[in-house]
Design a protein around this motif. Structure first.
Motif, PDB file in Angstrom:
ATOM      1  N   PRO A 181       0.835  -1.198   0.000  1.00  0.00           N
ATOM      2  CA  PRO A 181       0.000   0.000   0.000  1.00  0.00           C
ATOM      3  C   PRO A 181       0.872   1.251   0.000  1.00  0.00           C
ATOM      4  CG  PRO A 181       0.027  -1.028   2.161  1.00  0.00           C
ATOM      5  CD  PRO A 181       0.677  -1.987   1.217  1.00  0.00           C
ATOM      6  N   PRO A 182       0.333   2.401  -0.403  1.00  0.00           N
ATOM      7  CA  PRO A 182       1.126   3.629  -0.427  1.00  0.00           C
ATOM      8  C   PRO A 182       1.591   4.010   0.969  1.00  0.00           C
ATOM      9  CG  PRO A 182      -1.204   4.110  -0.740  1.00  0.00           C
ATOM     10  CD  PRO A 182      -1.055   2.630  -0.828  1.00  0.00           C
ATOM     11  N   PRO A 183       2.674   4.804   1.089  1.00  0.00           N
ATOM     12  CA  PRO A 183       3.183   5.185   2.398  1.00  0.00           C
ATOM     13  C   PRO A 183       2.149   5.976   3.185  1.00  0.00           C
ATOM     14  CG  PRO A 183       4.210   6.503   0.673  1.00  0.00           C
ATOM     15  CD  PRO A 183       3.449   5.416  -0.010  1.00  0.00           C
ATOM     16  N   GLU A 184       2.213   5.822   4.510  1.00  0.00           N
ATOM     17  CA  GLU A 184       1.257   6.509   5.359  1.00  0.00           C
ATOM     18  C   GLU A 184       1.507   8.004   5.403  1.00  0.00           C
ATOM     19  OE1 GLU A 184       1.649   4.552   9.050  1.00  0.00           O
ATOM     20  OE2 GLU A 184       0.596   2.728   8.410  1.00  0.00           O
ATOM     21  N   ARG A 185       2.738   8.418   5.098  1.00  0.00           N
ATOM     22  CA  ARG A 185       3.045   9.851   5.080  1.00  0.00           C
ATOM     23  C   ARG A 185       4.054  10.131   3.976  1.00  0.00           C
ATOM     24  NH1 ARG A 185       7.885  11.039   7.905  1.00  0.00           N
ATOM     25  NH2 ARG A 185       8.815   9.219   8.940  1.00  0.00           N
ATOM     26  N   GLU A 186       4.163  11.390   3.635  1.00  0.00           N
ATOM     27  CA  GLU A 186       5.130  11.813   2.639  1.00  0.00           C
ATOM     28  C   GLU A 186       6.468  12.091   3.322  1.00  0.00           C
ATOM     29  OE1 GLU A 186       4.580  12.145  -0.615  1.00  0.00           O
ATOM     30  OE2 GLU A 186       2.424  11.774  -0.660  1.00  0.00           O
ATOM     31  N   PHE A 187       7.546  11.561   2.749  1.00  0.00           N
ATOM     32  CA  PHE A 187       8.872  11.771   3.302  1.00  0.00           C
ATOM     33  C   PHE A 187       9.531  12.977   2.639  1.00  0.00           C
ATOM     34  CE2 PHE A 187       8.086   7.556   4.666  1.00  0.00           C
ATOM     35  CZ  PHE A 187       8.971   7.254   5.688  1.00  0.00           C
ATOM     36  N   ALA A 188      10.142  13.838   3.433  1.00  0.00           N
ATOM     37  CA  ALA A 188      10.986  14.901   2.900  1.00  0.00           C
ATOM     38  C   ALA A 188      12.381  14.341   2.640  1.00  0.00           C
ATOM     39  CB  ALA A 188      11.050  16.064   3.877  1.00  0.00           C
ATOM     40  N   LYS A 224       5.337  13.748  -3.121  1.00  0.00           N
ATOM     41  CA  LYS A 224       5.520  15.184  -2.890  1.00  0.00           C
ATOM     42  C   LYS A 224       6.970  15.596  -3.059  1.00  0.00           C
ATOM     43  CE  LYS A 224       4.444  18.870   0.397  1.00  0.00           C
ATOM     44  NZ  LYS A 224       3.837  19.193   1.716  1.00  0.00           N
ATOM     45  N   HIS A 225       7.899  14.800  -2.515  1.00  0.00           N
ATOM     46  CA  HIS A 225       9.328  15.112  -2.604  1.00  0.00           C
ATOM     47  C   HIS A 225      10.063  14.063  -3.440  1.00  0.00           C
ATOM     48  CE1 HIS A 225       8.767  18.179   0.465  1.00  0.00           C
ATOM     49  NE2 HIS A 225       8.103  17.284   1.185  1.00  0.00           N
ATOM     50  N   TYR A 226       9.326  13.420  -4.328  1.00  0.00           N
ATOM     51  CA  TYR A 226       9.912  12.355  -5.144  1.00  0.00           C
ATOM     52  C   TYR A 226      11.114  12.858  -5.942  1.00  0.00           C
ATOM     53  CZ  TYR A 226      10.606   9.692  -9.425  1.00  0.00           C
ATOM     54  OH  TYR A 226      11.170   9.040 -10.477  1.00  0.00           O
ATOM     55  N   GLY A 227      10.998  14.033  -6.540  1.00  0.00           N
ATOM     56  CA  GLY A 227      12.074  14.542  -7.399  1.00  0.00           C
ATOM     57  C   GLY A 227      13.390  14.677  -6.663  1.00  0.00           C
ATOM     58  N   SER A 228      13.375  15.290  -5.492  1.00  0.00           N
ATOM     59  CA  SER A 228      14.620  15.509  -4.748  1.00  0.00           C
ATOM     60  C   SER A 228      15.167  14.202  -4.188  1.00  0.00           C
ATOM     61  CB  SER A 228      14.392  16.521  -3.621  1.00  0.00           C
ATOM     62  OG  SER A 228      13.402  16.057  -2.720  1.00  0.00           O
ATOM     63  N   ILE A 229      14.298  13.306  -3.722  1.00  0.00           N
ATOM     64  CA  ILE A 229      14.761  12.040  -3.154  1.00  0.00           C
ATOM     65  C   ILE A 229      15.351  11.150  -4.241  1.00  0.00           C
ATOM     66  CG2 ILE A 229      14.022   9.912  -2.015  1.00  0.00           C
ATOM     67  CD1 ILE A 229      11.948  11.588  -0.509  1.00  0.00           C
ATOM     68  N   ASN A 230      14.664  11.033  -5.363  1.00  0.00           N
ATOM     69  CA  ASN A 230      15.166  10.202  -6.454  1.00  0.00           C
ATOM     70  C   ASN A 230      16.463  10.771  -7.027  1.00  0.00           C
ATOM     71  OD1 ASN A 230      14.727   7.884  -8.222  1.00  0.00           O
ATOM     72  ND2 ASN A 230      14.438   9.388  -9.849  1.00  0.00           N
ATOM     73  N   ALA A 231      16.533  12.112  -7.128  1.00  0.00           N
ATOM     74  CA  ALA A 231      17.750  12.741  -7.644  1.00  0.00           C
ATOM     75  C   ALA A 231      18.927  12.491  -6.714  1.00  0.00           C
ATOM     76  CB  ALA A 231      17.522  14.239  -7.820  1.00  0.00           C
ATOM     77  N   ALA A 232      18.692  12.575  -5.390  1.00  0.00           N
ATOM     78  CA  ALA A 232      19.779  12.342  -4.431  1.00  0.00           C
ATOM     79  C   ALA A 232      20.274  10.903  -4.516  1.00  0.00           C
ATOM     80  CB  ALA A 232      19.301  12.657  -3.016  1.00  0.00           C
ATOM     81  N   SER A 233      19.350   9.952  -4.561  1.00  0.00           N
ATOM     82  CA  SER A 233      19.734   8.541  -4.647  1.00  0.00           C
ATOM     83  C   SER A 233      20.531   8.267  -5.915  1.00  0.00           C
ATOM     84  CB  SER A 233      18.484   7.662  -4.598  1.00  0.00           C
ATOM     85  OG  SER A 233      18.826   6.299  -4.721  1.00  0.00           O
ATOM     86  N   ASN A 234      20.047   8.768  -7.032  1.00  0.00           N
ATOM     87  CA  ASN A 234      20.726   8.517  -8.300  1.00  0.00           C
ATOM     88  C   ASN A 234      22.060   9.239  -8.390  1.00  0.00           C
ATOM     89  OD1 ASN A 234      19.289   6.862 -10.535  1.00  0.00           O
ATOM     90  ND2 ASN A 234      17.639   7.920  -9.484  1.00  0.00           N
TER      91      ASN A 234
END
Length: 208
Positions: free
Chosen positions: A12-19, A148-158
């Motif tokens: 299921p989707p996460p219970e909250r959005e992670f920064a 919500k913060h997918y762009g910054s999190i994915n960019a940091a990981s990559n």
């Protein structure tokens, strides 16, 4: 038919959005980034050295080119199929299976030689399937940490993980200069994919 396969369903989707700051403090982020790094390490080696490796192993230029073409041909429908499966089944499970396929491909590739030219077809087929992980990988990040913060999190990981391509390509060149062939570095590359698969299996839930 594929809807009825006995495979793990997606979470299921996460219970909250992670920064981003929260993601960087979570062990899940670093586990997944290390797994991605190991896969990018292998991709860096093959991207630069797959043709020289085949030629040095006694594979004819025609067969080597055909194998690379087959890998691309297999990859196109694989991405479509795996992307669809990611909507139904566990993305972590899919990434794990694709890492295993990539590791098996690289093991076959390491063993290519004049008496085992047929292994290039096994490599090309499995490698085309294994590279289908890229769209699922991005979807997994969004499904785990929220959008919500997918762009910054994915960019940091990559950004961390992509350095694996540079290290892999350079390491393969140094290994060839030292040993006169690519077999050892290809075997290490296959082991890296296996370790990446293990890391994915050990991923905890971000909500714990």
């Amino acid at each position: 038919f594929m809807h009825r396969l006995p495979l793990p369903r997606h979470s299921p989707p996460p219970e909250r959005e992670f920064a981003l700051a929260e993601a960087l403090r979570h062990v899940l982020f670093w586990f997944s980034t290390c797994g991605i790094y190991l896969r990018y390490f292998g991709m860096g080696i093959t991207q630069v050295h797959q043709m020289p490796h085949m030629l040095a192993a006694g594979v004819s230029p025609g067969i080597a080119t055909a194998a690379l073409s087959l890998s691309l041909i297999v990859n196109i429908p694989s991405r479509i199929a795996v992307g669809w499966m990611g909507d139904v089944y566990s993305k972590k499970w899919l990434l794990n299976m694709l890492a295993i396929a990539g590791g098996a491909a690289l093991l076959a590739f390491a063993l290519v030689g004049p008496d085992h030219v047929e292994l290039v077809w096994i490599y090309a087929s499995l490698w085309g399937v294994g590279l289908a992980m890229l769209p699922v990988q991005a979807a997994w990040v969004a499904g785990t940490y929220g959008r919500k913060h997918y762009g910054s999190i994915n960019a940091a990981s990559n950004s961390f993980a992509l350095s694996g391509r540079v290290v892999g390509a350079l390491g393969a060149a140094l290994a060839y200069d030292a040993f006169g062939n690519y077999r050892l570095i290809m075997l290490l590359e296959a082991a890296g994919f296996a370790v990446g698969a293990i890391l994915l299996m050990l991923l905890p839930s971000p909500r714990t």
